[in-house]
Design an enzyme around this catalytic site. Structure first.
Site, PDB file in Angstrom:
ATOM      1  N   ARG A 152      -3.190 -11.649   3.977  1.00 47.19           N
ATOM      2  CA  ARG A 152      -4.503 -11.270   3.451  1.00 47.19           C
ATOM      3  C   ARG A 152      -4.622 -11.707   1.997  1.00 47.19           C
ATOM      4  O   ARG A 152      -3.719 -11.460   1.208  1.00 47.19           O
ATOM      5  CB  ARG A 152      -4.699  -9.744   3.489  1.00 47.19           C
ATOM      6  CG  ARG A 152      -4.839  -9.073   4.836  1.00 47.19           C
ATOM      7  CD  ARG A 152      -6.019  -9.455   5.697  1.00 47.19           C
ATOM      8  NE  ARG A 152      -7.252  -9.864   5.059  1.00 47.19           N
ATOM      9  CZ  ARG A 152      -8.191  -9.057   4.563  1.00 47.19           C
ATOM     10  NH1 ARG A 152      -8.065  -7.766   4.621  1.00 47.19           N
ATOM     11  NH2 ARG A 152      -9.287  -9.554   4.037  1.00 47.19           N
ATOM     12  N   HIS A 155      -7.341  -8.236  -2.429  1.00 48.30           N
ATOM     13  CA  HIS A 155      -8.672  -7.622  -2.316  1.00 48.30           C
ATOM     14  C   HIS A 155      -8.632  -6.164  -2.719  1.00 48.30           C
ATOM     15  O   HIS A 155      -7.569  -5.534  -2.722  1.00 48.30           O
ATOM     16  CB  HIS A 155      -9.213  -7.755  -0.886  1.00 48.30           C
ATOM     17  CG  HIS A 155      -8.349  -7.079   0.135  1.00 48.30           C
ATOM     18  ND1 HIS A 155      -7.278  -7.697   0.727  1.00 48.30           N
ATOM     19  CD2 HIS A 155      -8.386  -5.830   0.652  1.00 48.30           C
ATOM     20  CE1 HIS A 155      -6.690  -6.866   1.581  1.00 48.30           C
ATOM     21  NE2 HIS A 155      -7.337  -5.728   1.549  1.00 48.30           N
ATOM     22  N   TYR A 210       0.847  -1.187   0.000  1.00 47.05           N
ATOM     23  CA  TYR A 210       0.000   0.000   0.000  1.00 47.05           C
ATOM     24  C   TYR A 210       0.883   1.237   0.000  1.00 47.05           C
ATOM     25  O   TYR A 210       1.943   1.252   0.637  1.00 47.05           O
ATOM     26  CB  TYR A 210      -0.873   0.040   1.248  1.00 47.05           C
ATOM     27  CG  TYR A 210      -2.048  -0.905   1.225  1.00 47.05           C
ATOM     28  CD1 TYR A 210      -3.285  -0.489   0.765  1.00 47.05           C
ATOM     29  CD2 TYR A 210      -1.924  -2.215   1.685  1.00 47.05           C
ATOM     30  CE1 TYR A 210      -4.374  -1.343   0.757  1.00 47.05           C
ATOM     31  CE2 TYR A 210      -3.010  -3.077   1.674  1.00 47.05           C
ATOM     32  CZ  TYR A 210      -4.235  -2.630   1.210  1.00 47.05           C
ATOM     33  OH  TYR A 210      -5.308  -3.481   1.204  1.00 47.05           O
ATOM     34  N   HIS A 221     -10.664  -2.632  -1.570  1.00 46.35           N
ATOM     35  CA  HIS A 221     -11.599  -2.023  -0.612  1.00 46.35           C
ATOM     36  C   HIS A 221     -12.612  -1.163  -1.369  1.00 46.35           C
ATOM     37  O   HIS A 221     -12.229  -0.395  -2.258  1.00 46.35           O
ATOM     38  CB  HIS A 221     -10.847  -1.122   0.370  1.00 46.35           C
ATOM     39  CG  HIS A 221      -9.908  -1.851   1.274  1.00 46.35           C
ATOM     40  ND1 HIS A 221     -10.265  -2.291   2.520  1.00 46.35           N
ATOM     41  CD2 HIS A 221      -8.612  -2.209   1.121  1.00 46.35           C
ATOM     42  CE1 HIS A 221      -9.231  -2.889   3.101  1.00 46.35           C
ATOM     43  NE2 HIS A 221      -8.215  -2.853   2.265  1.00 46.35           N
ATOM     44  N   TYR A 262      -0.720  -9.682   0.811  1.00 46.44           N
ATOM     45  CA  TYR A 262       0.332  -9.132   1.685  1.00 46.44           C
ATOM     46  C   TYR A 262       0.200  -9.712   3.086  1.00 46.44           C
ATOM     47  O   TYR A 262      -0.883 -10.128   3.502  1.00 46.44           O
ATOM     48  CB  TYR A 262       0.282  -7.603   1.710  1.00 46.44           C
ATOM     49  CG  TYR A 262      -1.009  -7.024   2.226  1.00 46.44           C
ATOM     50  CD1 TYR A 262      -1.228  -6.835   3.594  1.00 46.44           C
ATOM     51  CD2 TYR A 262      -2.018  -6.659   1.349  1.00 46.44           C
ATOM     52  CE1 TYR A 262      -2.404  -6.315   4.057  1.00 46.44           C
ATOM     53  CE2 TYR A 262      -3.217  -6.141   1.823  1.00 46.44           C
ATOM     54  CZ  TYR A 262      -3.403  -5.972   3.164  1.00 46.44           C
ATOM     55  OH  TYR A 262      -4.580  -5.456   3.626  1.00 46.44           O
TER      56      TYR A 262
END
Lengths: 234, 195
Positions: free
Chosen positions: A154, A157, A105, A159, A144
């Protein structure tokens, strides 16, 4: 005029306290929620239309380019935003954010040892059309690690944040990818009590949405609370 | 009937998507709702979000939704023709908490809006709270400590156990500043609504 919205479906939505997701322990209210009959305060909500958008907001492969193309597998995700009564919800704002193709991120707090892509921010917006349809072009995000438990990862995905027609139709959720082996062991995914409701968080590969020689396509629909036939009494 | 899509946590990394100014990107709104031309009493709301042990929650997002100073929502469902819309005021704001769990909003004090039957509700602000560690957002309301008589006749406040009512009332301090802490858990747990 809408007099009330249907209740949050408790078979669908996760509980506040979910032991496998450790951060819920101190952040989950212990008291029962206080019933609230909907008033004008709940039946209204922020209205954002296309005027809220900047050019390229719906194309994450282009909206943060500095000196070249971002790296990764180009993809399209499209679908409809509906209410529980099956009506498409027009002119509703969708905001998305995600990791880059390496699973990193851009957020200042993300310390995962994976490369930042200088040409990718990972955030976008769009507004649904008259039928409730939306469409984003982006890169497939990477998985990640996270510190919730030993060797926790995780699943990939995206969000999603949506408003819908009122303050009580607000929804923040995550879209997952079909066939991801990490889904089976992800506490956040499994916090959704109902197996079918979990499956509805997984997008479908769509050859029809796929653009030849350009990008893999996925379809993912989102259903928000709908107006109920009778006012809900507290 | 279509089934609702499940909520998932906002996670720790929402800010460049939802409150992205520090990433050089304009957000849809910020925490300053009122401008110089906005009608009504300019107020500041400030508070902290705290977990069950009193630790600051430094990765929460607070969203507020309110009527304008006259008591009208900037939304098509509010058709109170006798109260003017204020075109400088959307009524919606967002703030991500800082490392100490703090948030603040510059806004105007909302007017009273209709409640059940022919009643008027006490002036209030609707709040949605999300954070890492919350799989589903919570709803709460903010009332004002200097609206004692309106608060005393408010049906929503009245429905709340008296001992917990103070968790919904922002306390006016020096100047037009109100203090409103949100406790996710613990002795002073804020009242959250099944909205």
């Amino acid at each position: 005029m809408v007099e009330s919205y249907g209740a949050l479906d408790r078979d669908v939505h996760p509980p506040y306290l979910y032991g496998e997701y450790k951060s819920t322990a101190l952040r989950s209210p212990k008291n029962a929620l206080q019933p609230l009959t909907h008033t004008l305060s709940e039946l209204t909500g922020p209205v954002y239309g296309s005027e809220a958008l900047a050019p390229l907001d719906d194309d994450l492969t282009r909206n943060a380019v500095k000196d070249g193309e971002p790296l990764g597998e180009r993809m399209i995700v499209a679908g409809r935003v509906l209410d529980e009564n099956g009506n498409g919800l027009p002119n509703t704002l969708i905001e998305i954010w995600q990791a880059n193709a390496a699973g990193r991120y851009i957020h200042f707090a993300d310390q995962h040892d994976a490369p930042i892509d200088p040409n990718f921010l990972g955030a976008g917006r769009c507004v649904t059309d008259d039928d409730g349809r939306y469409r984003f072009t982006t890169l497939r995000p990477g998985a990640y690690p996270w510190p919730n438990h030993h060797n926790g990862w995780r699943p990939a995905h995206i969000h999603y944040s949506l408003f819908g027609p009122s303050f009580v139709t607000r929804l923040v959720t995550q879209m997952y990818f079909p066939g991801d082996p990490l889904l089976d062991i992800d506490p956040i995914f499994h916090s959704v009590p109902d197996a079918e409701a979990r499956q509805r968080l997984v997008a479908e590969f769509s050859l029809e949405t796929t653009e030849p020689e350009w990008a893999i396509g996925y379809q993912w629909d989102i259903v928000l609370r709908g107006a109920s036939a009778t006012p809900r009494e507290a | 009937m279509a089934k609702q899509t499940a909520s998932q946590t906002i996670g720790p990394y929402f800010s460049y998507g939802l409150t992205p100014e520090e990433y050089g990107r304009a957000g849809i709104c910020g925490n300053v709702l009122a401008g110089a031309d906005t009608k009504g009493e300019a107020i500041k709301i400030e508070g902290r979000v705290l977990d069950g042990e009193g630790n600051p929650v430094n990765d929460a997002m607070i969203e507020i939704w309110q009527a304008n100073a006259g008591g009208r929502y900037n939304h098509p469902v509010d058709t109170s023709a006798d109260i003017e819309l204020d075109h400088t005021f959307s009524g919606f704001g967002r703030c991500a908490t800082d490392p100490d769990g703090r948030f603040w909003f510059d806004t105007v004090k909302p007017g009273a809006v209709p409640g059940p039957g022919n009643t008027l509700q006490a002036p209030h602000i609707s709040i949605i709270l999300m954070a890492r560690g919350m799989l589903l957002h919570t709803f709460t309301r903010l009332y004002f400590s200097d609206e004692e008589s309106a608060n005393a006749s408010d049906t929503v406040l009245d429905s709340v156990e008296a001992s917990r009512r103070p968790t919904l009332v922002a306390v006016r301090g020096d100047g037009p500043t109100y203090r409103f802490d949100i406790h996710l858990q613990g002795e002073d747990e804020t009242v959250f609504f099944e909205a």
